[in-house]
Design a protein around this motif. Structure first.
Motif, PDB file in Angstrom:
ATOM      1  N   VAL A  48       0.836  -1.207   0.000  1.00  0.00           N
ATOM      2  CA  VAL A  48       0.000   0.000   0.000  1.00  0.00           C
ATOM      3  C   VAL A  48       0.867   1.252   0.000  1.00  0.00           C
ATOM      4  N   GLN A  49       1.891   1.273   0.859  1.00  0.00           N
ATOM      5  CA  GLN A  49       2.751   2.448   0.936  1.00  0.00           C
ATOM      6  C   GLN A  49       3.528   2.657  -0.361  1.00  0.00           C
ATOM      7  N   ALA A  50       4.052   1.566  -0.932  1.00  0.00           N
ATOM      8  CA  ALA A  50       4.777   1.673  -2.197  1.00  0.00           C
ATOM      9  C   ALA A  50       3.855   2.181  -3.303  1.00  0.00           C
ATOM     10  N   THR A  51       2.623   1.717  -3.314  1.00  0.00           N
ATOM     11  CA  THR A  51       1.650   2.157  -4.327  1.00  0.00           C
ATOM     12  C   THR A  51       1.362   3.647  -4.200  1.00  0.00           C
ATOM     13  N   LEU A  52       1.184   4.114  -2.973  1.00  0.00           N
ATOM     14  CA  LEU A  52       0.911   5.540  -2.758  1.00  0.00           C
ATOM     15  C   LEU A  52       2.079   6.395  -3.238  1.00  0.00           C
ATOM     16  N   LEU A  53       3.296   5.968  -2.926  1.00  0.00           N
ATOM     17  CA  LEU A  53       4.479   6.718  -3.352  1.00  0.00           C
ATOM     18  C   LEU A  53       4.608   6.721  -4.872  1.00  0.00           C
ATOM     19  N   ALA A  54       4.407   5.561  -5.491  1.00  0.00           N
ATOM     20  CA  ALA A  54       4.522   5.458  -6.950  1.00  0.00           C
ATOM     21  C   ALA A  54       3.463   6.304  -7.641  1.00  0.00           C
ATOM     22  N   ARG A  55       2.247   6.271  -7.104  1.00  0.00           N
ATOM     23  CA  ARG A  55       1.162   7.061  -7.700  1.00  0.00           C
ATOM     24  C   ARG A  55       1.451   8.554  -7.575  1.00  0.00           C
ATOM     25  N   ARG A  56       1.954   8.963  -6.412  1.00  0.00           N
ATOM     26  CA  ARG A  56       2.260  10.377  -6.199  1.00  0.00           C
ATOM     27  C   ARG A  56       3.388  10.829  -7.128  1.00  0.00           C
ATOM     28  N   ALA A  57       4.404   9.983  -7.305  1.00  0.00           N
ATOM     29  CA  ALA A  57       5.508  10.313  -8.207  1.00  0.00           C
ATOM     30  C   ALA A  57       5.010  10.484  -9.631  1.00  0.00           C
ATOM     31  N   ALA A  58       4.105   9.599 -10.065  1.00  0.00           N
ATOM     32  CA  ALA A  58       3.582   9.681 -11.424  1.00  0.00           C
ATOM     33  C   ALA A  58       2.708  10.919 -11.615  1.00  0.00           C
ATOM     34  N   GLU A  59       1.924  11.257 -10.598  1.00  0.00           N
ATOM     35  CA  GLU A  59       1.045  12.423 -10.691  1.00  0.00           C
ATOM     36  C   GLU A  59       1.835  13.721 -10.765  1.00  0.00           C
ATOM     37  N   LEU A  60       2.863  13.834  -9.920  1.00  0.00           N
ATOM     38  CA  LEU A  60       3.642  15.070  -9.855  1.00  0.00           C
ATOM     39  C   LEU A  60       4.730  15.148 -10.920  1.00  0.00           C
ATOM     40  N   GLY A  61       5.178  13.992 -11.393  1.00  0.00           N
ATOM     41  CA  GLY A  61       6.353  13.961 -12.264  1.00  0.00           C
ATOM     42  C   GLY A  61       6.072  13.622 -13.700  1.00  0.00           C
ATOM     43  N   LYS A  62       5.023  14.158 -14.251  1.00  0.00           N
ATOM     44  CA  LYS A  62       4.670  13.839 -15.631  1.00  0.00           C
ATOM     45  C   LYS A  62       5.783  14.182 -16.613  1.00  0.00           C
ATOM     46  N   ASP A  63       6.642  15.130 -16.231  1.00  0.00           N
ATOM     47  CA  ASP A  63       7.769  15.513 -17.081  1.00  0.00           C
ATOM     48  C   ASP A  63       9.105  15.267 -16.382  1.00  0.00           C
ATOM     49  N   ASP A  64       9.134  14.347 -15.424  1.00  0.00           N
ATOM     50  CA  ASP A  64      10.337  14.036 -14.656  1.00  0.00           C
ATOM     51  C   ASP A  64      10.697  12.569 -14.885  1.00  0.00           C
ATOM     52  N   ALA A  65      11.744  12.329 -15.647  1.00  0.00           N
ATOM     53  CA  ALA A  65      12.107  10.958 -16.015  1.00  0.00           C
ATOM     54  C   ALA A  65      12.495  10.107 -14.805  1.00  0.00           C
ATOM     55  N   ILE A  66      13.169  10.712 -13.829  1.00  0.00           N
ATOM     56  CA  ILE A  66      13.555   9.968 -12.621  1.00  0.00           C
ATOM     57  C   ILE A  66      12.306   9.508 -11.873  1.00  0.00           C
ATOM     58  N   ALA A  67      11.371  10.414 -11.660  1.00  0.00           N
ATOM     59  CA  ALA A  67      10.143  10.071 -10.942  1.00  0.00           C
ATOM     60  C   ALA A  67       9.366   8.995 -11.681  1.00  0.00           C
ATOM     61  N   LEU A  68       9.251   9.119 -13.000  1.00  0.00           N
ATOM     62  CA  LEU A  68       8.458   8.172 -13.784  1.00  0.00           C
ATOM     63  C   LEU A  68       9.105   6.790 -13.826  1.00  0.00           C
ATOM     64  N   SER A  69      10.436   6.736 -13.921  1.00  0.00           N
ATOM     65  CA  SER A  69      11.085   5.427 -13.984  1.00  0.00           C
ATOM     66  C   SER A  69      10.957   4.687 -12.659  1.00  0.00           C
ATOM     67  N   GLY A  70      11.146   5.398 -11.527  1.00  0.00           N
ATOM     68  CA  GLY A  70      10.971   4.764 -10.230  1.00  0.00           C
ATOM     69  C   GLY A  70       9.547   4.332  -9.996  1.00  0.00           C
ATOM     70  N   SER A  71       8.602   5.172 -10.392  1.00  0.00           N
ATOM     71  CA  SER A  71       7.200   4.845 -10.254  1.00  0.00           C
ATOM     72  C   SER A  71       6.831   3.636 -11.109  1.00  0.00           C
TER      73      SER A  71
END
Length: 294
Positions: free
Chosen positions: A107-130
């Motif tokens: 659950v915690q990993a999912t929340l973090l991944a979802r938040r990274a994807a939402e905020l990082g639409k133009d951030d390759a680091i955030a999107l790859s980790g997510s």
């Protein structure tokens, strides 16, 4: 002219791959020298990276990295890359066997991944980790692959995105494209601290193709980099067993069971999450031959 432009692209990739890790290392060293009470979100994030790159060999490092990335997001709730790295900690922890896979962790990993994807639409680091977290921890391969494809669209020279893409293609049972991804990642960043994972991914792709000798060779190279890398030991054991080298297979299995005594055939599906369960049958067969209990 086409060859000239291709050469220009290759030179660019080599330069980026050589310079980027050095710049990042210098920034990490600068961050280490600053007093903790005066750190801003980015500096805390860099301190997290310093720990993050020790994850494969240091159990404490993953806890420290996760704590620092979470601290960075507390300082800046819109810090997409920090969310992506925090999510990656759960994915790395699962692969190495340092997280239990409990519902709370997922659950915690999912929340973090979802938040990274939402905020990082133009951030390759955030999107790859997510994307990697969605694929490996959550089990959503399509979402994970789409996010990493977006990361590579934004930054085609991001070695870790190629690395993660290779693993997802393995889990989708697409070993030939996976080999290309891992080769590209290693060419972009030959000094990457996660080289054991790239070599192991290459080994596993060869295993899926039935090339057990090549798989065993790549697994051995991964273990040269990190002799206690669980995924590398798993692939080494299975590959050698399927190649008929039972002595080497049992040695790798003995070391793996020292590190992970609770590991069983029944738990492999959680660690190697193929989209189609039948694709995993040969790997389980190799591990069984190497001596892993049911």
């Amino acid at each position: 002219m086409g060859n000239i432009f291709d050469l220009q692209d290759r030179v660019t990739e080599s330069v980026v791959g050589a310079i980027a890790p050095t710049v990042e290392k210098a920034e990490i060293e600068r961050a280490k020298r600053k007093p903790t009470e005066s750190l801003n979100a980015y500096t805390v994030y860099l301190r997290g990276l310093a720990k993050f790159y020790q994850i494969d060999t240091n159990r404490r490092a993953i806890d420290d990295a996760l704590q620092l990335f979470n601290s960075a997001t507390e300082l800046d709730p819109d810090f997409a890359a920090a969310y992506g790295r925090a999510a990656s900690c759960y994915a790395y922890g699962k692969g190495i066997g340092w997280f239990s896979g409990a519902k709370e962790e997922i659950v915690q990993a999912t929340l973090l991944a979802r938040r990274a994807a939402e905020l990082g639409k133009d951030d390759a680091i955030a999107l790859s980790g997510s994307g990697w977290t969605f694929a490996y921890v959550v089990g959503d391969f399509e979402q994970g692959a789409a996010l990493i494809d977006r990361a590579l669209f934004l930054n085609v020279n991001l070695a870790e995105a190629w690395h993660f893409s290779g693993w997802i293609k393995n889990w989708l049972c697409e070993p030939d494209p996976a080999l290309k991804c891992f080769a590209h990642a290693m060419r972009l960043n030959p000094l990457d601290s996660r080289m054991a994972g790239m070599r192991t991914g290459t080994a596993y792709a060869h295993f899926l193709l039935g090339r057990y000798e090549e798989a065993a060779s790549w697994a051995a190279m991964a273990l040269q980099y990190n002799p206690e890398f669980p995924a590398g030991l798993r692939v080494a054991a299975a590959s050698n067993a399927m190649a008929g080298r039972l002595e080497q297979a049992r040695k790798a299995m003995a070391r793996l069971r020292q590190l992970r005594p609770a590991l069983r055939i029944s738990s492999i599906r959680a660690l190697v999450p193929h989209r189609r369960a039948d694709d995993l049958a040969r790997f389980e067969e190799g591990l069984r031959k190497a001596g892993l209990p049911e």
